[in-house]
Design a protein around this motif. Structure first.
Motif, PDB file in Angstrom:
ATOM      1  N   ARG A 171       0.839  -1.186   0.000  1.00 50.76           N
ATOM      2  CA  ARG A 171       0.000   0.000   0.000  1.00 50.76           C
ATOM      3  C   ARG A 171       0.881   1.245   0.000  1.00 50.76           C
ATOM      4  O   ARG A 171       1.472   1.615   1.026  1.00 50.76           O
ATOM      5  N   ALA A 172       0.963   1.903  -1.142  1.00 47.69           N
ATOM      6  CA  ALA A 172       1.790   3.110  -1.229  1.00 47.69           C
ATOM      7  C   ALA A 172       1.277   4.198  -0.292  1.00 47.69           C
ATOM      8  O   ALA A 172       2.079   4.955   0.284  1.00 47.69           O
ATOM      9  N   ASP A 173      -0.051   4.289  -0.107  1.00 50.19           N
ATOM     10  CA  ASP A 173      -0.582   5.329   0.773  1.00 50.19           C
ATOM     11  C   ASP A 173      -0.179   5.087   2.228  1.00 50.19           C
ATOM     12  O   ASP A 173       0.130   6.032   2.967  1.00 50.19           O
ATOM     13  N   VAL A 174      -0.158   3.821   2.643  1.00 53.07           N
ATOM     14  CA  VAL A 174       0.280   3.508   4.002  1.00 53.07           C
ATOM     15  C   VAL A 174       1.763   3.814   4.162  1.00 53.07           C
ATOM     16  O   VAL A 174       2.201   4.365   5.181  1.00 53.07           O
ATOM     17  N   GLU A 176       3.509   6.031   2.490  1.00 54.50           N
ATOM     18  CA  GLU A 176       3.626   7.497   2.542  1.00 54.50           C
ATOM     19  C   GLU A 176       3.283   8.013   3.931  1.00 54.50           C
ATOM     20  O   GLU A 176       3.975   8.887   4.487  1.00 54.50           O
ATOM     21  N   GLN A 177       2.230   7.489   4.523  1.00 54.37           N
ATOM     22  CA  GLN A 177       1.816   7.931   5.855  1.00 54.37           C
ATOM     23  C   GLN A 177       2.887   7.606   6.897  1.00 54.37           C
ATOM     24  O   GLN A 177       3.189   8.421   7.779  1.00 54.37           O
ATOM     25  N   LEU A 178       3.476   6.419   6.807  1.00 52.24           N
ATOM     26  CA  LEU A 178       4.539   6.035   7.734  1.00 52.24           C
ATOM     27  C   LEU A 178       5.728   6.982   7.624  1.00 52.24           C
ATOM     28  O   LEU A 178       6.292   7.430   8.639  1.00 52.24           O
ATOM     29  N   LEU A 179       6.118   7.293   6.385  1.00 57.36           N
ATOM     30  CA  LEU A 179       7.252   8.201   6.191  1.00 57.36           C
ATOM     31  C   LEU A 179       6.941   9.588   6.741  1.00 57.36           C
ATOM     32  O   LEU A 179       7.797  10.227   7.372  1.00 57.36           O
ATOM     33  N   THR A 180       5.734  10.051   6.509  1.00 55.16           N
ATOM     34  CA  THR A 180       5.351  11.390   6.994  1.00 55.16           C
ATOM     35  C   THR A 180       5.361  11.436   8.516  1.00 55.16           C
ATOM     36  O   THR A 180       5.841  12.405   9.117  1.00 55.16           O
ATOM     37  N   GLU A 181       4.862  10.362   9.159  1.00 55.19           N
ATOM     38  CA  GLU A 181       4.843  10.328  10.623  1.00 55.19           C
ATOM     39  C   GLU A 181       6.250  10.294  11.201  1.00 55.19           C
ATOM     40  O   GLU A 181       6.524  10.903  12.242  1.00 55.19           O
ATOM     41  N   LEU A 182       7.153   9.598  10.524  1.00 55.50           N
ATOM     42  CA  LEU A 182       8.506   9.432  11.055  1.00 55.50           C
ATOM     43  C   LEU A 182       9.440  10.571  10.658  1.00 55.50           C
ATOM     44  O   LEU A 182      10.321  10.958  11.443  1.00 55.50           O
TER      45      LEU A 182
END
Length: 553
Positions: A171-174, A176-182
């Motif tokens: 899931r590319a969206d997941v 992306e979200q992980l990278l943004t959070e970290l």
């Protein structure tokens, strides 16, 4: 079993049927674009073993056309094994084109197409090479083991191509979200994410170094030493031993910087397409027989991003790994019954404790890892006498492999994969003289080189045999999964999606999860019997049925 050797000549494919014994039984010639139909028809009619120069050159386009085959012989991989095996007569493999087979490399993954416009494999004769390999096998004193190894290695090549074809659901969206959070929002090209910039300010302030670039090891080391810290390198393990207010943000910066470099937005753009991480695996890419990967970091996917590996709707991931594979393999290949008894426990190390061999699990683990990797000092060295008394066959096997390596000899896995010859002045000079060479550098330097090579050969025999067990597991599981899934193409059936040394990930319809778990366990049992026969060594699996890879623990 029918054997068909495929050969390309310009835009024409030749299919050479071989009778029992390898004698030619006819040749069919057709245009390259007709290959999928030809292979599909033959595969559906009778059992066939397809023989070709290299799986990476033939199988991806067949998969793209919806054609899956059951078995093959990969001549490139088989050639590499036989050329290094001490049980293959090299004179039987010799020919004018032998050097070209030695140099043949797998082709890079690209959009599936039937053959690149120019290919060094086209100049080779697979029919002749297959005959040479069969002659070497027939003459080998370890024929049965080598035949099993070549079949498993070739099946591994099919698995690798199929896993690239189907991909790991991602899931590319997941991600992306992980990278943004970290890390913070995606930065402009060349810039640091906000999370790293925030840590950088803390690091510079703590070390009073406003221009510090922590991505430069040399610059960072000078800064640390200028601050009075007793460090000789910038490795995380070294920094963890130091007490300074700048160290915690520096360690966090290094961890997140590695994530950005290895699995950040660029990785996502490069390796995830149409909801799949399409890793490129290279069977036999390591001299022990372990797999390597070509780009994408397939063999080192960090836990931080595994939540992005999510099964399709209505599907699941079945994640299985074998507990303590290499110690169990050592018990089996040495036929050490006492060690096999400890291996009957799900936790082999605890089994050693329960048998009274060592006082605690930590000592058991350190001792066995030291035996397999050459740790003869400290706690590991202290455990070795106990282990040698209780498990003489297992410890004797790795000790003899180490001594053989120190003598410059080739060692081998259970099925016959040979180690490379040692390199360095000491080994070259001794090979020339046929005896220890006093002139090949200072004595302490020669001794260090010998011991280092002995540590390599000590582990080679165990790690290589572990790789053979895993290949047999994959080969059997691949066909078991195919038989579970009805009549659809590969991606609509349960299929292998990922492989990491002793761990597999299967993508399967949720309603087949229970059946897949049974087949995963059954295939592990088959692998153990293929390698060790009736010798009672167990290979227990940890198996989880999950939606996300991260949930497997």
């Amino acid at each position: 079993m029918n054997r068909v050797v495929l050969r390309r000549r310009e835009a024409v494919v030749e299919a050479h049927d071989l009778a029992d014994g390898g004698a030619p039984a006819g040749v069919a010639r057709f245009a390259a674009e007709e290959l999928p139909a030809f292979v599909g028809d033959r595969e559906a009619a009778v059992p066939v073993r397809w023989v070709w120069d290299d799986t990476t050159r033939w199988y991806p386009a067949l998969l793209a056309a919806g054609v899956r085959i059951e078995r093959c012989t990969d001549l490139r991989l088989a050639h590499a094994i036989l050329r290094r095996s001490p049980f293959a007569d090299q004179a039987l493999l010799a020919a004018d084109e032998t050097a070209a087979w030695d140099e043949l490399q797998p082709v890079p993954v690209a959009e599936p197409a039937l053959f690149p416009p120019t290919d060094p494999a086209d100049r080779l004769d697979p029919v002749a090479e297959h005959a040479r390999q069969q002659a070497a096998l027939a003459a080998s004193p370890r024929r049965q083991g080598l035949e099993l190894l070549l079949a498993a290695e070739s099946s591994g090549a099919l698995v690798a191509a199929e896993m690239t074809h189907t991909g790991m659901p991602w899931r590319a969206d997941v991600h992306e979200q992980l990278l943004t959070e970290l890390l913070g929002p995606r930065p402009v090209a060349g810039g640091r994410p906000a999370g790293l910039e925030w840590l950088l300010r803390q690091i510079r302030e703590a070390f009073a170094a406003p221009g510090l670039n922590p991505d430069s090891p040399a610059e960072l080391l000078r800064t640390l030493q200028h601050a009075g810290l007793p460090v000789g390198d910038t490795r995380s393990w070294t920094l963890e031993q130091v007490d300074h207010p700048g160290i915690p943000p520096l360690l966090e910066y290094k961890k997140l910087s590695r994530l950005l470099t290895a699995n950040g937005w660029s990785w996502l753009d490069s390796w995830v397409r149409q909801g799949r991480f399409r890793a490129t695996f290279l069977p036999g890419g390591v001299v022990t027989g372990r797999w390597a990967s070509n780009g994408g970091g397939a063999l080192s996917v960090p836990t931080q991003i595994r939540p992005a590996a999510v099964a399709d709707e209505g599907w699941c991931l079945v994640v299985a790994d074998v507990a303590q594979l290499e110690p169990r393999v050592l018990a089996g290949m040495s036929a050490d019954t006492a060690m096999a008894e400890a291996a009957r426990a799900k936790d082999l190390y605890q089994g050693m404790v329960d048998a009274g061999v060592v006082p605690g699990r930590a000592e058991a683990k350190v001792g066995i890892l030291g035996a397999m990797y050459g740790g003869t000092r400290g706690e590991s060295g202290r455990m070795m006498p106990r282990l040698a008394r209780r498990y003489p066959r297992a410890i004797g096997l790795v000790e003899e492999a180490a001594r053989a390596g120190e003598r410059g000899e080739v060692v081998h896995t259970l099925l016959g994969r040979g180690s490379p010859l040692p390199t360095g002045a000491w080994a070259q000079r001794e090979a020339e003289l046929g005896e220890p060479a006093e002139s090949a550098g200072p004595r302490d330097e020669r001794d260090r080189a010998r011991r280092a090579w002995g540590r390599f050969t000590r582990n080679f025999v165990v790690q290589g045999t572990g790789a053979e067990w895993a290949l047999c597991w994959l080969a059997d599981l691949r066909n078991r999964l195919w038989r579970l899934g009805g009549t659809g193409p590969l991606h609509q059936r349960p299929h292998l999606a990922f492989f990491l040394h002793d761990e597999v990930v299967v993508h399967a319809p949720a309603d087949l999860a229970g059946a897949v778990v049974e087949e995963v366990r059954a295939a592990a049992g088959t692998a153990g019997r293929l390698l060790f026969g009736t010798f009672p060594v167990d290979f227990p699996l940890d198996v989880a049925v999950v939606r996300s890879w991260a949930d497997a623990g």
